[in-house]
Scaffold this motif. Structure first.
Motif, PDB file in Angstrom:
ATOM      1  N   MET A 179       0.860  -1.163   0.000  1.00 14.97           N
ATOM      2  CA  MET A 179       0.000   0.000   0.000  1.00 14.97           C
ATOM      3  C   MET A 179       0.904   1.224   0.000  1.00 14.97           C
ATOM      4  N   SER A 180       0.610   2.150  -0.881  1.00 14.08           N
ATOM      5  CA  SER A 180       1.437   3.351  -0.959  1.00 14.08           C
ATOM      6  C   SER A 180       0.603   4.587  -0.615  1.00 14.08           C
ATOM      7  N   TYR A 181       1.292   5.589  -0.163  1.00 14.82           N
ATOM      8  CA  TYR A 181       0.676   6.861   0.222  1.00 14.82           C
ATOM      9  C   TYR A 181       0.478   7.710  -1.018  1.00 14.82           C
ATOM     10  N   TYR A 234     -14.905  16.467   6.336  1.00 19.56           N
ATOM     11  CA  TYR A 234     -14.939  15.361   7.297  1.00 19.56           C
ATOM     12  C   TYR A 234     -13.594  15.121   7.983  1.00 19.56           C
ATOM     13  N   ILE A 235     -12.525  15.296   7.237  1.00 13.77           N
ATOM     14  CA  ILE A 235     -11.200  14.992   7.787  1.00 13.77           C
ATOM     15  C   ILE A 235     -10.143  15.823   7.069  1.00 13.77           C
ATOM     16  N   GLN A 236      -9.184  16.339   7.846  1.00 12.16           N
ATOM     17  CA  GLN A 236      -8.117  17.157   7.259  1.00 12.16           C
ATOM     18  C   GLN A 236      -6.777  16.732   7.842  1.00 12.16           C
ATOM     19  N   GLY A 237      -5.804  16.556   6.989  1.00  8.74           N
ATOM     20  CA  GLY A 237      -4.449  16.289   7.444  1.00  8.74           C
ATOM     21  C   GLY A 237      -4.249  14.912   8.065  1.00  8.74           C
ATOM     22  N   GLU A 238      -5.173  13.990   7.868  1.00  8.51           N
ATOM     23  CA  GLU A 238      -5.077  12.639   8.417  1.00  8.51           C
ATOM     24  C   GLU A 238      -4.890  11.646   7.278  1.00  8.51           C
ATOM     25  N   ILE A 239      -4.417  10.473   7.630  1.00  5.24           N
ATOM     26  CA  ILE A 239      -4.299   9.395   6.654  1.00  5.24           C
ATOM     27  C   ILE A 239      -5.585   8.584   6.690  1.00  5.24           C
ATOM     28  N   VAL A 240      -6.163   8.348   5.525  1.00  4.55           N
ATOM     29  CA  VAL A 240      -7.407   7.593   5.407  1.00  4.55           C
ATOM     30  C   VAL A 240      -7.151   6.390   4.518  1.00  4.55           C
ATOM     31  N   TYR A 241      -7.575   5.208   4.979  1.00  2.65           N
ATOM     32  CA  TYR A 241      -7.474   4.002   4.164  1.00  2.65           C
ATOM     33  C   TYR A 241      -8.759   3.870   3.352  1.00  2.65           C
ATOM     34  N   ILE A 242      -8.615   3.692   2.050  1.00  7.49           N
ATOM     35  CA  ILE A 242      -9.763   3.487   1.179  1.00  7.49           C
ATOM     36  C   ILE A 242      -9.670   2.046   0.671  1.00  7.49           C
ATOM     37  N   PRO A 243     -10.598   1.185   1.114  1.00  9.61           N
ATOM     38  CA  PRO A 243     -10.519  -0.230   0.739  1.00  9.61           C
ATOM     39  C   PRO A 243     -10.790  -0.445  -0.742  1.00  9.61           C
ATOM     40  N   LYS A 244     -10.288  -1.556  -1.247  1.00  9.81           N
ATOM     41  CA  LYS A 244     -10.541  -1.940  -2.633  1.00  9.81           C
ATOM     42  C   LYS A 244     -12.011  -2.278  -2.794  1.00  9.81           C
ATOM     43  N   LYS A 245     -12.481  -2.195  -4.024  1.00  9.81           N
ATOM     44  CA  LYS A 245     -13.842  -2.621  -4.320  1.00  9.81           C
ATOM     45  C   LYS A 245     -13.939  -4.117  -4.046  1.00  9.81           C
ATOM     46  N   GLU A 246     -15.148  -4.571  -3.720  1.00 14.17           N
ATOM     47  CA  GLU A 246     -15.367  -6.000  -3.487  1.00 14.17           C
ATOM     48  C   GLU A 246     -15.009  -6.757  -4.759  1.00 14.17           C
ATOM     49  N   GLN A 247     -14.270  -7.820  -4.589  1.00 14.21           N
ATOM     50  CA  GLN A 247     -13.947  -8.658  -5.735  1.00 14.21           C
ATOM     51  C   GLN A 247     -13.803 -10.093  -5.251  1.00 14.21           C
ATOM     52  N   LYS A 248     -14.053 -11.009  -6.127  1.00 15.72           N
ATOM     53  CA  LYS A 248     -13.965 -12.416  -5.771  1.00 15.72           C
ATOM     54  C   LYS A 248     -12.498 -12.805  -5.718  1.00 15.72           C
ATOM     55  N   ARG A 249     -12.088 -13.305  -4.557  1.00 12.62           N
ATOM     56  CA  ARG A 249     -10.706 -13.740  -4.401  1.00 12.62           C
ATOM     57  C   ARG A 249     -10.576 -15.178  -4.860  1.00 12.62           C
ATOM     58  N   ALA A 250      -9.424 -15.486  -5.405  1.00 14.20           N
ATOM     59  CA  ALA A 250      -9.160 -16.860  -5.818  1.00 14.20           C
ATOM     60  C   ALA A 250      -9.001 -17.725  -4.583  1.00 14.20           C
ATOM     61  N   GLY A 251      -9.460 -18.944  -4.663  1.00 15.54           N
ATOM     62  CA  GLY A 251      -9.309 -19.887  -3.563  1.00 15.54           C
ATOM     63  C   GLY A 251      -7.872 -20.355  -3.431  1.00 15.54           C
ATOM     64  N   TRP A 252      -7.611 -21.080  -2.351  1.00 13.97           N
ATOM     65  CA  TRP A 252      -6.270 -21.561  -2.086  1.00 13.97           C
ATOM     66  C   TRP A 252      -5.784 -22.390  -3.262  1.00 13.97           C
ATOM     67  N   GLY A 253      -4.597 -22.071  -3.780  1.00 10.49           N
ATOM     68  CA  GLY A 253      -3.942 -22.856  -4.808  1.00 10.49           C
ATOM     69  C   GLY A 253      -4.507 -22.732  -6.206  1.00 10.49           C
ATOM     70  N   GLU A 254      -5.480 -21.870  -6.411  1.00  9.79           N
ATOM     71  CA  GLU A 254      -6.082 -21.754  -7.739  1.00  9.79           C
ATOM     72  C   GLU A 254      -5.188 -21.014  -8.729  1.00  9.79           C
ATOM     73  N   ASN A 255      -4.477 -20.024  -8.277  1.00 10.77           N
ATOM     74  CA  ASN A 255      -3.664 -19.222  -9.191  1.00 10.77           C
ATOM     75  C   ASN A 255      -2.348 -19.885  -9.572  1.00 10.77           C
ATOM     76  N   ASN A 256      -1.767 -20.660  -8.678  1.00  8.66           N
ATOM     77  CA  ASN A 256      -0.451 -21.228  -8.960  1.00  8.66           C
ATOM     78  C   ASN A 256      -0.485 -22.712  -9.316  1.00  8.66           C
ATOM     79  N   GLY A 257      -1.680 -23.310  -9.406  1.00  4.25           N
ATOM     80  CA  GLY A 257      -1.804 -24.696  -9.837  1.00  4.25           C
ATOM     81  C   GLY A 257      -1.657 -25.729  -8.736  1.00  4.25           C
ATOM     82  N   THR A 258      -1.406 -25.291  -7.509  1.00  2.33           N
ATOM     83  CA  THR A 258      -1.209 -26.234  -6.406  1.00  2.33           C
ATOM     84  C   THR A 258      -2.453 -27.076  -6.170  1.00  2.33           C
ATOM     85  N   ARG A 259      -3.608 -26.470  -6.281  1.00  2.00           N
ATOM     86  CA  ARG A 259      -4.851 -27.205  -6.054  1.00  2.00           C
ATOM     87  C   ARG A 259      -4.980 -28.374  -7.030  1.00  2.00           C
ATOM     88  N   GLN A 260      -4.678 -28.142  -8.306  1.00  3.30           N
ATOM     89  CA  GLN A 260      -4.779 -29.203  -9.310  1.00  3.30           C
ATOM     90  C   GLN A 260      -3.752 -30.309  -9.039  1.00  3.30           C
TER      91      GLN A 260
END
Length: 96
Positions: free
Chosen positions: A1-3, A21-47
């Motif tokens: 995460m970068s400033y 609402y806020i001045q001079g403070e750091i605010v975290y803005i979360p990512k939009k909702e997205q479907k995350r890949a399950g364990w091992g789906e991206n690197n082939g470990t699951r298969q």
């Protein structure tokens, strides 16, 4: 995460609204909702694990002993048994 400076990336009207609402403070803005890949789906470990488990099940069905499976796959007897039971269920569900 970068400033990032809001002045550099936000439209002036939105920046003004946020300053109400806020001045001079750091605010975290979360990512939009997205479907995350399950364990091992991206690197082939699951298969890889599914193929290994299917091989264990097929070897067991073909007559391999528990000790042979333990030695070949370097897993505990409990792990081999769980794999066999789980794979048996998956195979029977797929046959329906």
């Amino acid at each position: 995460m970068s400033y990032k400076n809001g002045k550099d990336i936000l439209p002036p009207s939105l920046l003004k609204q946020l300053q109400d609402y806020i001045q001079g403070e750091i605010v975290y803005i979360p990512k939009k909702e997205q479907k995350r890949a399950g364990w091992g789906e991206n690197n082939g470990t699951r298969q890889i694990m599914e193929r290994r488990n299917r091989e264990i099940y097929n070897m067991y069905k073909s007559g391999s002993t528990m000790m042979e499976l333990i030695q070949k796959f370097h897993l505990s007897e409990d792990s081999i048994r769980k794999i066999i039971v789980k794979t048996r269920v998956l195979v029977s569900e797929a046959a329906r």
